[in-house]
Scaffold this active site. Sequence first.
Site, short mmCIF file in Angstrom:
data_model
loop_
_atom_site.label_atom_id
_atom_site.label_comp_id
_atom_site.label_asym_id
_atom_site.label_seq_id
_atom_site.Cartn_x
_atom_site.Cartn_y
_atom_site.Cartn_z
N SER A 73 0.85 -1.19 0.00
CA SER A 73 0.00 0.00 0.00
C SER A 73 0.88 1.24 0.00
O SER A 73 2.05 1.19 0.40
CB SER A 73 -0.89 0.00 1.25
N TYR B 54 -1.85 -0.50 10.65
CA TYR B 54 -2.02 -0.83 9.24
C TYR B 54 -0.78 -0.44 8.44
O TYR B 54 -0.27 -1.24 7.64
CB TYR B 54 -3.25 -0.11 8.67
#
Length: 246
Positions: A141, A154
Site C-alpha cells: 500500500s 495498518y
Amino acid sequence: MNNKEQVIVITGASSGIGEATAHKLAGHGFKVVLTARRMEKLKEIKDTITSNGGEALAIAADVTKVEELHEVVRKTKSKFGKVTGWINNAGLMPLSFVEKLKTDEWNTMVDVNIKGVLNGIEAVLPSLIDNHGGNIINISSSAAHRFFPGGAVYCATKSAVMMLSEGLRQELAPKYGINVTSIEPGATSTELMDTITDEDILEKLSSMKEMTMLEAEDIAEAIYYTLSQPKRVNVNNLYILPSEQQ
C-alpha cells in the site's frame, strides 16, 4: 512465458482488487485460481470467467491457516498441473487511533496482512523453486511509505510487506529466477474501508469521498503489466496514487 502457460493463484479474490485481477488475467489467457473465504462469491466469479471462455478454479481458503493454502497449491496442481505465480492480495484495514486499544483488530491485521502473506509464500515457494521461476506479487500500500492518522498498525503491516518483498526478491530472483513485486496502491475504491469500526476515523475519512479514487481495475492493470514482462525483468515496486491524492 506464454500467457496460456501461466497459472496464477489470487488470494482475497472474492472482491475488489482480487476479483478485478482475476477477470483481467483470465481475459488475457491466464489460468486463474481464486481463493478467499466466501465460496459462493468465488463461484460466481469463476462462472463468469468460464462463461467468457476463460479457465478458472475456485477454492475456499483462509490465509491465516497455512494448511489451507497448501491445499490450494495441491488442488491447483491437480487441476492445471502446475502453479507459476501467486498474488498475496488478501488484506484488512480496520483503522483506529492507538489510544482506543482495539487490540483484536491489531492482531487480525497482523494475522492477515503479514502472516497471511508469509503463509502464501510458504505454500507456493517449493513449487516455484521446482519450476526454476515464477512470480510472487504482494499487495502492499501507499501506507508503506507514509503514515496517516489511525494507520499506525495498518501502515506497519504494509511496510512489512514492502520490505519482505524486497528481501524475497534479493534471495529468490538471482538464485531461482522467481521475480517478486510489491504493488503499493493509494486510495482505492474497494471493500477495504468496510472493516473500520472507529467512528472518529470514519468521520475523518468522509472527506476522501470527494476525491476520485483508484478503481480495482487500475491495480489489476498494474498486476497484468508485471506478469507480462520477460523473465529477465523484475518489476520491484509499483507505487500508484490517484491523481488527486496528495
